[in-house]
Design an enzyme around this catalytic site. Structure first.
Site, mmCIF file in Angstrom:
data_model
loop_
_atom_site.group_PDB
_atom_site.id
_atom_site.type_symbol
_atom_site.label_atom_id
_atom_site.label_comp_id
_atom_site.label_asym_id
_atom_site.label_seq_id
_atom_site.Cartn_x
_atom_site.Cartn_y
_atom_site.Cartn_z
ATOM 1 N N ASN A 77 -3.577 2.393 5.775
ATOM 2 C CA ASN A 77 -4.818 1.633 6.004
ATOM 3 C C ASN A 77 -4.831 0.329 5.239
ATOM 4 O O ASN A 77 -4.167 0.200 4.199
ATOM 5 C CB ASN A 77 -6.038 2.407 5.467
ATOM 6 C CG ASN A 77 -6.425 3.596 6.325
ATOM 7 O OD1 ASN A 77 -6.125 3.640 7.506
ATOM 8 N ND2 ASN A 77 -7.087 4.561 5.713
ATOM 9 N N GLY A 112 -4.605 3.921 2.419
ATOM 10 C CA GLY A 112 -4.208 4.983 3.347
ATOM 11 C C GLY A 112 -3.545 6.080 2.533
ATOM 12 O O GLY A 112 -2.650 5.789 1.738
ATOM 13 N N LYS A 113 -3.978 7.317 2.742
ATOM 14 C CA LYS A 113 -3.500 8.389 1.864
ATOM 15 C C LYS A 113 -1.976 8.533 1.860
ATOM 16 O O LYS A 113 -1.346 8.625 0.809
ATOM 17 C CB LYS A 113 -4.148 9.719 2.250
ATOM 18 C CG LYS A 113 -5.639 9.715 1.975
ATOM 19 C CD LYS A 113 -6.285 11.032 2.278
ATOM 20 C CE LYS A 113 -7.793 10.874 2.291
ATOM 21 N NZ LYS A 113 -8.344 10.313 1.044
ATOM 22 N N GLY A 114 -1.382 8.558 3.065
ATOM 23 C CA GLY A 114 0.076 8.720 3.136
ATOM 24 C C GLY A 114 0.796 7.569 2.455
ATOM 25 O O GLY A 114 1.725 7.763 1.668
ATOM 26 N N ASN A 142 -0.368 5.527 0.170
ATOM 27 C CA ASN A 142 -0.580 5.563 -1.282
ATOM 28 C C ASN A 142 0.365 6.584 -1.934
ATOM 29 O O ASN A 142 0.951 6.328 -3.000
ATOM 30 C CB ASN A 142 -2.025 5.968 -1.611
ATOM 31 C CG ASN A 142 -3.048 4.989 -1.062
ATOM 32 O OD1 ASN A 142 -2.710 3.868 -0.719
ATOM 33 N ND2 ASN A 142 -4.300 5.413 -0.969
ATOM 34 N N LEU A 198 -10.347 19.104 -10.114
ATOM 35 C CA LEU A 198 -11.800 18.969 -10.310
ATOM 36 C C LEU A 198 -12.121 17.771 -11.191
ATOM 37 O O LEU A 198 -12.931 17.867 -12.116
ATOM 38 C CB LEU A 198 -12.371 20.252 -10.921
ATOM 39 C CG LEU A 198 -12.408 21.450 -9.953
ATOM 40 C CD1 LEU A 198 -11.310 22.422 -10.273
ATOM 41 C CD2 LEU A 198 -13.752 22.144 -10.006
ATOM 42 N N GLY A 199 -11.471 16.642 -10.919
ATOM 43 C CA GLY A 199 -11.783 15.398 -11.637
ATOM 44 C C GLY A 199 -11.712 15.577 -13.142
ATOM 45 O O GLY A 199 -10.715 16.079 -13.679
ATOM 46 N N ALA A 208 -7.905 6.793 -4.587
ATOM 47 C CA ALA A 208 -6.466 7.109 -4.626
ATOM 48 C C ALA A 208 -6.047 7.965 -5.830
ATOM 49 O O ALA A 208 -4.855 8.185 -6.032
ATOM 50 C CB ALA A 208 -5.597 5.852 -4.559
ATOM 51 N N ALA A 209 -7.019 8.494 -6.583
ATOM 52 C CA ALA A 209 -6.649 9.381 -7.697
ATOM 53 C C ALA A 209 -5.904 10.603 -7.152
ATOM 54 O O ALA A 209 -4.881 11.033 -7.707
ATOM 55 C CB ALA A 209 -7.896 9.809 -8.460
ATOM 56 N N GLY A 210 -6.420 11.147 -6.048
ATOM 57 C CA GLY A 210 -5.772 12.316 -5.446
ATOM 58 C C GLY A 210 -4.377 11.975 -4.930
ATOM 59 O O GLY A 210 -3.450 12.776 -5.035
ATOM 60 N N ASP A 211 -4.230 10.781 -4.392
ATOM 61 C CA ASP A 211 -2.912 10.375 -3.878
ATOM 62 C C ASP A 211 -1.922 10.212 -5.034
ATOM 63 O O ASP A 211 -0.749 10.583 -4.920
ATOM 64 C CB ASP A 211 -3.028 9.058 -3.103
ATOM 65 C CG ASP A 211 -4.027 9.177 -1.961
ATOM 66 O OD1 ASP A 211 -4.156 10.289 -1.409
ATOM 67 O OD2 ASP A 211 -4.684 8.181 -1.643
ATOM 68 N N SER A 256 -3.581 0.561 -7.901
ATOM 69 C CA SER A 256 -3.930 1.329 -9.110
ATOM 70 C C SER A 256 -2.820 2.287 -9.534
ATOM 71 O O SER A 256 -2.943 2.966 -10.554
ATOM 72 C CB SER A 256 -5.206 2.137 -8.855
ATOM 73 O OG SER A 256 -4.940 3.237 -8.000
#
Ligand code: RIB
Length: 309
Positions: free
Chosen positions: A10, A38-40, A42, A221-222, A249-252, A291
């Site tokens: 994205n 974009g998740k992928g 990232n 959980l952050g 994008a923390a999860g990525d 980031s």
């Protein structure tokens, strides 16, 4: 390639606001920026930045954004041979609002990501023989994800699914193919049908997901940290205290670092620690790919954490 990521690409249009708007409300912010996301994409960049060979499979539209996004991925060292360009649609766009605490809301126009099908699966199959780890997410069509998961397992790859965003009920077959699932608390709640907000509910959610057939469950959980669970053991990894600027994008970053560690042959426990370090660093900077930590920055925080153990 050691890792193949199959997912979304994205352009992120980000507005910083003092607080997130509620339904029907307009909130005026100050700063706007457009960055690669974009998740992928990232996840692939997170992996490349840690020095692990990685290919990204996905689709962009034949527009200036698509070309810019591909060039950006190449500049970060991601193999983009698996990305197709569709002349009949537009590249994925994410409209992101980030508040002063770093929290965000995201709405995406999927564009090319919604059309990821046979062509991209063909590219994916070409890359699989060199792949050790496959990382999938859900911002591309679920039918494509399911076929990719079957192919990954047929090639003996370790299959990680980041179940984001949850748009549909996942088919039972998909659960049984997954080696590692990595929902955050929101996605975990959506998957299991009850609120996941701490250690006890995360453990209950993990056992639900094991019953569905998933071997390893990691629920993030952050600031509370994350739970790792398999059918015989579970452990909790604390989050690393950092100043949060932007959680996009923390999860990525978590998934990318997790995959990178596994590609290096690290244990799952160490890989979860890598994920935690990646996620912690990503929230200290603005944007999605902008980031993601460099190998040096990542190594410094990882070493500090190892010394603290
Ligand atoms: O996970 C973060 C990503 O989600 C953003 O980069 C945005 O593109 C959305 O898809």
């Amino acid at each position: 390639m050691t890792v193949v990521v199959f997912g979304s690409i994205n352009l992120d249009l980000v507005i910083e606001v003092p607080r997130l708007p509620v339904k029907g409300e307009t909130v005026i912010g100050d700063r706007f920026f457009a960055v690669a996301g974009g998740k992928g994409a990232n996840q692939a960049v997170a992996i490349a930045k840690l020095g692990i060979p990685v290919s990204l499979v996905g689709q962009v539209g034949e527009d200036s954004f698509g070309q810019t996004l591909i060039s950006g991925l190449q500049a970060e060292g991601v193999d983009t041979s698996g990305i197709t360009i569709n002349p009949h649609t537009y590249s994925g766009i994410a409209s992101i609002v980030v508040d002063s605490t770093g929290a965000n809301t995201i709405a995406c126009a999927g564009g090319a990501n919604n059309l990821v099908r046979e062509k991209e699966l063909e590219q994916f199959k070409l890359l699989l023989p060199q792949a050790k780890i496959v990382l999938l997410e859900l911002a591309i069509p679920l039918a494509t994800v399911l076929i990719a998961a079957r192919e990954a397992k047929a090639n003996d790859c370790c299959l990680i699914l980041d179940p984001a965003p949850i748009r549909y009920e996942l088919p039972e077959e998909l659960y049984s193919l997954i080696d590692i699932i990595t929902p955050n608390e929101v996605e975990a709640s959506q998957l299991v049908g009850f609120t996941v907000d701490g250690v006890t509910t995360a453990k209950q959610a993990a056992s639900f997901l094991h019953q569905m057939g998933v071997k390893n469950v990691i629920i993030t959980l952050g600031s509370q940290g994350c739970l790792y669970s398999n059918e015989s053991e579970s452990f909790w990894i604390k989050s690393i205290p950092v100043s949060v600027v932007d959680t996009v994008a923390a999860g990525d970053a978590f998934n990318g670092a997790l995959a990178a560690a596994l590609a290096l042959g690290k244990s799952l426990k160490d890989a979860v620690q890598w994920g935690t370090v990646g996620g912690a660093l990503a929230v200290t900077r603005n944007g999605a790919q902008s980031s993601l930590p460099s190998k040096d920055t990542f190594g410094q925080l990882l070493n500090q954490q190892i010394l603290l153990e």
